[in-house]
Design a protein around this motif. Sequence first.
Motif, PDB file in Angstrom:
ATOM      1  N   PHE A   2       0.827  -1.207   0.000  1.00  0.00           N
ATOM      2  CA  PHE A   2       0.000   0.000   0.000  1.00  0.00           C
ATOM      3  C   PHE A   2       0.864   1.262   0.000  1.00  0.00           C
ATOM      4  CE2 PHE A   2      -1.860   3.339   2.725  1.00  0.00           C
ATOM      5  CZ  PHE A   2      -2.923   3.737   1.920  1.00  0.00           C
ATOM      6  N   LEU A   3       1.911   1.257   0.831  1.00  0.00           N
ATOM      7  CA  LEU A   3       2.738   2.453   0.948  1.00  0.00           C
ATOM      8  C   LEU A   3       3.611   2.684  -0.279  1.00  0.00           C
ATOM      9  CD1 LEU A   3       3.767   2.128   4.701  1.00  0.00           C
ATOM     10  CD2 LEU A   3       2.160   3.780   3.706  1.00  0.00           C
ATOM     11  N   ILE A   4       3.976   1.618  -0.979  1.00  0.00           N
ATOM     12  CA  ILE A   4       4.707   1.778  -2.239  1.00  0.00           C
ATOM     13  C   ILE A   4       3.765   2.214  -3.361  1.00  0.00           C
ATOM     14  CG2 ILE A   4       5.887   0.485  -4.084  1.00  0.00           C
ATOM     15  CD1 ILE A   4       7.723   1.128  -1.782  1.00  0.00           C
ATOM     16  N   GLY A   5       2.530   1.776  -3.318  1.00  0.00           N
ATOM     17  CA  GLY A   5       1.602   1.972  -4.425  1.00  0.00           C
ATOM     18  C   GLY A   5       0.969   3.350  -4.495  1.00  0.00           C
ATOM     19  N   PRO A   6       0.277   3.602  -5.587  1.00  0.00           N
ATOM     20  CA  PRO A   6      -0.319   4.918  -5.819  1.00  0.00           C
ATOM     21  C   PRO A   6      -1.476   5.253  -4.894  1.00  0.00           C
ATOM     22  CG  PRO A   6      -0.978   3.372  -7.539  1.00  0.00           C
ATOM     23  CD  PRO A   6       0.048   2.674  -6.719  1.00  0.00           C
ATOM     24  N   GLU A   7      -2.061   4.259  -4.250  1.00  0.00           N
ATOM     25  CA  GLU A   7      -3.188   4.539  -3.348  1.00  0.00           C
ATOM     26  C   GLU A   7      -2.771   5.410  -2.159  1.00  0.00           C
ATOM     27  OE1 GLU A   7      -3.738   0.347  -5.049  1.00  0.00           O
ATOM     28  OE2 GLU A   7      -2.101   1.566  -4.243  1.00  0.00           O
ATOM     29  N   SER A   8      -1.482   5.394  -1.824  1.00  0.00           N
ATOM     30  CA  SER A   8      -0.995   6.140  -0.657  1.00  0.00           C
ATOM     31  C   SER A   8      -0.273   7.422  -1.066  1.00  0.00           C
ATOM     32  CB  SER A   8      -0.058   5.265   0.167  1.00  0.00           C
ATOM     33  OG  SER A   8       1.047   4.831  -0.615  1.00  0.00           O
ATOM     34  N   SER A   9      -0.664   8.003  -2.184  1.00  0.00           N
ATOM     35  CA  SER A   9       0.079   9.132  -2.748  1.00  0.00           C
ATOM     36  C   SER A   9       0.088  10.373  -1.866  1.00  0.00           C
ATOM     37  CB  SER A   9      -0.487   9.495  -4.127  1.00  0.00           C
ATOM     38  OG  SER A   9      -1.829   9.924  -4.016  1.00  0.00           O
ATOM     39  N   TRP A  10      -0.786  10.440  -0.845  1.00  0.00           N
ATOM     40  CA  TRP A  10      -0.785  11.602   0.061  1.00  0.00           C
ATOM     41  C   TRP A  10      -0.488  11.164   1.488  1.00  0.00           C
ATOM     42  CZ3 TRP A  10      -4.424  15.427   2.636  1.00  0.00           C
ATOM     43  CH2 TRP A  10      -3.902  16.729   2.565  1.00  0.00           C
ATOM     44  N   VAL A  11       0.279  10.087   1.608  1.00  0.00           N
ATOM     45  CA  VAL A  11       0.677   9.570   2.917  1.00  0.00           C
ATOM     46  C   VAL A  11       2.191   9.645   3.021  1.00  0.00           C
ATOM     47  CG1 VAL A  11       0.688   7.576   4.468  1.00  0.00           C
ATOM     48  CG2 VAL A  11      -1.291   7.994   2.986  1.00  0.00           C
ATOM     49  N   THR A  12       2.691  10.400   3.984  1.00  0.00           N
ATOM     50  CA  THR A  12       4.135  10.468   4.221  1.00  0.00           C
ATOM     51  C   THR A  12       4.385  10.842   5.676  1.00  0.00           C
ATOM     52  OG1 THR A  12       6.240  11.207   3.266  1.00  0.00           O
ATOM     53  CG2 THR A  12       4.562  12.902   3.661  1.00  0.00           C
ATOM     54  N   GLY A  13       5.562  10.465   6.162  1.00  0.00           N
ATOM     55  CA  GLY A  13       5.959  10.789   7.519  1.00  0.00           C
ATOM     56  C   GLY A  13       5.263   9.974   8.592  1.00  0.00           C
ATOM     57  N   GLN A  14       4.633   8.871   8.198  1.00  0.00           N
ATOM     58  CA  GLN A  14       3.863   8.071   9.153  1.00  0.00           C
ATOM     59  C   GLN A  14       4.667   6.868   9.652  1.00  0.00           C
ATOM     60  OE1 GLN A  14       0.861   9.449  10.121  1.00  0.00           O
ATOM     61  NE2 GLN A  14       1.801  10.998   8.797  1.00  0.00           N
ATOM     62  N   VAL A  15       4.472   6.536  10.913  1.00  0.00           N
ATOM     63  CA  VAL A  15       5.025   5.319  11.499  1.00  0.00           C
ATOM     64  C   VAL A  15       3.831   4.465  11.926  1.00  0.00           C
ATOM     65  CG1 VAL A  15       6.500   4.338  13.284  1.00  0.00           C
ATOM     66  CG2 VAL A  15       7.048   6.583  12.306  1.00  0.00           C
ATOM     67  N   ILE A  16       3.622   3.351  11.233  1.00  0.00           N
ATOM     68  CA  ILE A  16       2.388   2.577  11.370  1.00  0.00           C
ATOM     69  C   ILE A  16       2.689   1.213  11.981  1.00  0.00           C
ATOM     70  CG2 ILE A  16       0.383   1.658  10.145  1.00  0.00           C
ATOM     71  CD1 ILE A  16       0.978   3.686   7.897  1.00  0.00           C
ATOM     72  N   ASN A  17       1.988   0.906  13.053  1.00  0.00           N
ATOM     73  CA  ASN A  17       2.166  -0.398  13.703  1.00  0.00           C
ATOM     74  C   ASN A  17       1.365  -1.483  13.002  1.00  0.00           C
ATOM     75  OD1 ASN A  17       2.895   1.620  15.885  1.00  0.00           O
ATOM     76  ND2 ASN A  17       3.378  -0.298  16.918  1.00  0.00           N
ATOM     77  N   VAL A  18       2.000  -2.622  12.781  1.00  0.00           N
ATOM     78  CA  VAL A  18       1.326  -3.843  12.342  1.00  0.00           C
ATOM     79  C   VAL A  18       1.657  -4.885  13.407  1.00  0.00           C
ATOM     80  CG1 VAL A  18       1.083  -5.570  10.525  1.00  0.00           C
ATOM     81  CG2 VAL A  18       1.592  -3.205   9.920  1.00  0.00           C
ATOM     82  N   ASP A  19       0.827  -4.940  14.458  1.00  0.00           N
ATOM     83  CA  ASP A  19       1.218  -5.685  15.647  1.00  0.00           C
ATOM     84  C   ASP A  19       0.052  -6.321  16.389  1.00  0.00           C
ATOM     85  OD1 ASP A  19      -0.066  -3.537  16.787  1.00  0.00           O
ATOM     86  OD2 ASP A  19       1.690  -2.707  17.783  1.00  0.00           O
ATOM     87  N   GLY A  20      -1.120  -6.363  15.770  1.00  0.00           N
ATOM     88  CA  GLY A  20      -2.277  -6.952  16.440  1.00  0.00           C
ATOM     89  C   GLY A  20      -2.728  -6.171  17.661  1.00  0.00           C
ATOM     90  N   GLY A  21      -2.259  -4.927  17.777  1.00  0.00           N
ATOM     91  CA  GLY A  21      -2.603  -4.111  18.936  1.00  0.00           C
ATOM     92  C   GLY A  21      -1.616  -4.207  20.080  1.00  0.00           C
TER      93      GLY A  21
END
Length: 278
Positions: free
Chosen positions: A232-251
């Motif tokens: 998602f972050l490489i692809g064009p769908e995230s074209s206005w997403v930057t500077g984010q630190v996103i957890n993928v950790d089940g909470g």
Amino acid sequence: MSVAGMGVLVTGGGSGIGLGVARRLVGEGAHVTVCGRTETTLSAAAGELAEIATAGGTATYAVADVADEDAVAAAVTRAAEHAGGRLDGVVTCAGGSGWVGPITQLPLEEWHNAVATNLTGTMLALKHAGALMARAGGGSFVGISSIASSNTHRWFGPYGVTKAGVDHLCQLAADELGPSNVRVNCIRPGLIRTAMVEAITGSDNPVRDDYESCIPLPRIGEVDDVAELARFLIGPESSWVTGQVINVDGGHSLRRGPDLSPWLEPAYGADGLRGIVD
């Protein structure tokens, strides 16, 4: 929207999360270059990726120690050449640490090794790929951090500290490179089922039980969980997403770091775990 035709470099792409990210991208038609230190591992990974490639996707590899600036610069160049002169994305999965234990017994060499692999390796990829993408008018860089960067993991030594540096490095780069349309984001995986943590995930044990008690969603993470967000972050769908630190950790980040004392106390003693050195 698709990543078909994009050129992407994945460091640490020969196994684990890196290989999972590469699978996801090449399966959608990207031109992927996997990078790492061991040629036999990379060659096998590139062969596997070639077999699952669709929509014109291709795969190759570059042998490089991510702490070696000349090798990283060469890998960035190779990735761009493999994709016909374009580099649209980078995912830096190379990382790790060879030591766990009390900070008062942390060998300096192990500290330097973790800084070189986790933090310097990410910086070098950002330095060279960021410059290339800025000249080309844009791109997407995804750093792989860890929940250990935000939630203290006692006795993880240099690992969480260096991953916290990766978080800040990616946010700094996002601010600097935004005017050149280069996006920079970071993923913080939790406990993901890979060979690196098989001692934890591979069987029932007290450390795994403690991990699971700290994860609201009742399962261990899988490589594909991280790969989907990287896509998602490489692809064009995230074209206005930057500077984010996103957890993928089940909470897991809502609670606390794991308790490794059942494994480490026999080696260091109860006093050693609280910093007392003989």
